[in-house]
Design a protein around this motif. Structure first.
Motif, PDB file in Angstrom:
ATOM      1  N   ALA A   1       0.832  -1.206   0.000  1.00  0.00           N
ATOM      2  CA  ALA A   1       0.000   0.000   0.000  1.00  0.00           C
ATOM      3  C   ALA A   1       0.871   1.262   0.000  1.00  0.00           C
ATOM      4  O   ALA A   1       0.549   2.239  -0.673  1.00  0.00           O
ATOM      5  CB  ALA A   1      -0.935   0.001   1.202  1.00  0.00           C
ATOM      6  N   LEU A   2       1.968   1.215   0.743  1.00  0.00           N
ATOM      7  CA  LEU A   2       2.898   2.348   0.751  1.00  0.00           C
ATOM      8  C   LEU A   2       3.502   2.553  -0.632  1.00  0.00           C
ATOM      9  O   LEU A   2       3.592   3.693  -1.118  1.00  0.00           O
ATOM     10  CB  LEU A   2       4.006   2.133   1.780  1.00  0.00           C
ATOM     11  CG  LEU A   2       3.648   2.415   3.226  1.00  0.00           C
ATOM     12  CD1 LEU A   2       4.699   1.839   4.168  1.00  0.00           C
ATOM     13  CD2 LEU A   2       3.511   3.905   3.448  1.00  0.00           C
ATOM     14  N   ASP A   3       3.906   1.468  -1.267  1.00  0.00           N
ATOM     15  CA  ASP A   3       4.486   1.563  -2.612  1.00  0.00           C
ATOM     16  C   ASP A   3       3.463   2.117  -3.596  1.00  0.00           C
ATOM     17  O   ASP A   3       3.796   2.969  -4.437  1.00  0.00           O
ATOM     18  CB  ASP A   3       4.974   0.180  -3.085  1.00  0.00           C
ATOM     19  CG  ASP A   3       6.220  -0.283  -2.341  1.00  0.00           C
ATOM     20  OD1 ASP A   3       6.896   0.557  -1.717  1.00  0.00           O
ATOM     21  OD2 ASP A   3       6.493  -1.504  -2.362  1.00  0.00           O
ATOM     22  N   ALA A   4       2.230   1.640  -3.516  1.00  0.00           N
ATOM     23  CA  ALA A   4       1.172   2.122  -4.413  1.00  0.00           C
ATOM     24  C   ALA A   4       0.918   3.608  -4.206  1.00  0.00           C
ATOM     25  O   ALA A   4       0.718   4.351  -5.174  1.00  0.00           O
ATOM     26  CB  ALA A   4      -0.104   1.318  -4.195  1.00  0.00           C
ATOM     27  N   ALA A   5       0.937   4.050  -2.959  1.00  0.00           N
ATOM     28  CA  ALA A   5       0.706   5.470  -2.648  1.00  0.00           C
ATOM     29  C   ALA A   5       1.856   6.331  -3.183  1.00  0.00           C
ATOM     30  O   ALA A   5       1.640   7.447  -3.665  1.00  0.00           O
ATOM     31  CB  ALA A   5       0.529   5.671  -1.156  1.00  0.00           C
ATOM     32  N   ASN A   6       3.070   5.798  -3.085  1.00  0.00           N
ATOM     33  CA  ASN A   6       4.248   6.566  -3.553  1.00  0.00           C
ATOM     34  C   ASN A   6       4.311   6.636  -5.076  1.00  0.00           C
ATOM     35  O   ASN A   6       4.883   7.566  -5.625  1.00  0.00           O
ATOM     36  CB  ASN A   6       5.528   5.950  -3.006  1.00  0.00           C
ATOM     37  CG  ASN A   6       5.685   6.187  -1.525  1.00  0.00           C
ATOM     38  OD1 ASN A   6       5.126   7.134  -0.978  1.00  0.00           O
ATOM     39  ND2 ASN A   6       6.427   5.318  -0.860  1.00  0.00           N
ATOM     40  N   ASN A   7       3.717   5.651  -5.757  1.00  0.00           N
ATOM     41  CA  ASN A   7       3.745   5.631  -7.227  1.00  0.00           C
ATOM     42  C   ASN A   7       2.636   6.455  -7.849  1.00  0.00           C
ATOM     43  O   ASN A   7       2.570   6.590  -9.061  1.00  0.00           O
ATOM     44  CB  ASN A   7       3.667   4.181  -7.733  1.00  0.00           C
ATOM     45  CG  ASN A   7       4.937   3.415  -7.426  1.00  0.00           C
ATOM     46  OD1 ASN A   7       6.014   3.999  -7.314  1.00  0.00           O
ATOM     47  ND2 ASN A   7       4.816   2.113  -7.274  1.00  0.00           N
ATOM     48  N   GLN A   8       1.738   6.995  -7.042  1.00  0.00           N
ATOM     49  CA  GLN A   8       0.637   7.810  -7.581  1.00  0.00           C
ATOM     50  C   GLN A   8       1.040   9.256  -7.701  1.00  0.00           C
ATOM     51  O   GLN A   8       1.806   9.818  -7.101  1.00  0.00           O
ATOM     52  CB  GLN A   8      -0.600   7.712  -6.699  1.00  0.00           C
ATOM     53  CG  GLN A   8      -1.250   6.371  -6.832  1.00  0.00           C
ATOM     54  CD  GLN A   8      -2.539   6.295  -6.010  1.00  0.00           C
ATOM     55  OE1 GLN A   8      -2.864   7.168  -5.222  1.00  0.00           O
ATOM     56  NE2 GLN A   8      -3.263   5.216  -6.185  1.00  0.00           N
TER      57      GLN A   8
END
Length: 124
Positions: free
Chosen positions: A117-124
């Motif tokens: 979830a952290l990675d997904a948030a950082n890639n947005q």
């Protein structure tokens, strides 16, 4: 007002509660607008102090005087070491952020879900 008779990590996490027992009032349903009872909370205490404290909230006077205190417990932190947290805390984090973890069985699964979830948030 509500009473939790046992630790509730999801609720404690959301309200930044770090010690037990804790008596807290949420003003107007806003979790960032809370007041915490500063007196003694024990099995031997009399309810007079709590009743007097709660009476100050009637009519909204005490709530109006209470400063907003934004809660930090619901913020995901990439620097946090989630692998050192208890599974109950990890589940609370997942719940607070609506992170799906349907097949999570082991602690590592919960950690991977949060990190994902952290990675997904950082890639947005």
């Amino acid at each position: 007002m509500a009473e939790a008779r046992a630790r509730n990590d999801a609720l404690a996490f959301r309200l930044d509660v770090g010690s037990y027992p804790t008596l807290m009032v949420v003003c107007g349903g806003n979790v960032d607008h809370t007041a915490t009872f500063g007196g003694e909370i024990s099995h031997t205490m009399t309810p007079t102090a709590v009743a007097d404290w709660l009476a100050t909230f009637e009519g909204g006077v005490a709530c109006a005087a209470t400063a907003l205190s934004p809660k930090t417990g619901v913020t995901l932190d990439a620097a946090a070491d989630y692998s050192k947290m208890r599974v109950s805390k990890l589940k609370a984090i997942l719940g607070a952020h609506n992170i799906p973890c349907l097949l999570c069985m082991e602690k590592g699964d919960f950690v991977k879900a949060i990190e994902g979830a952290l990675d997904a948030a950082n890639n947005q």
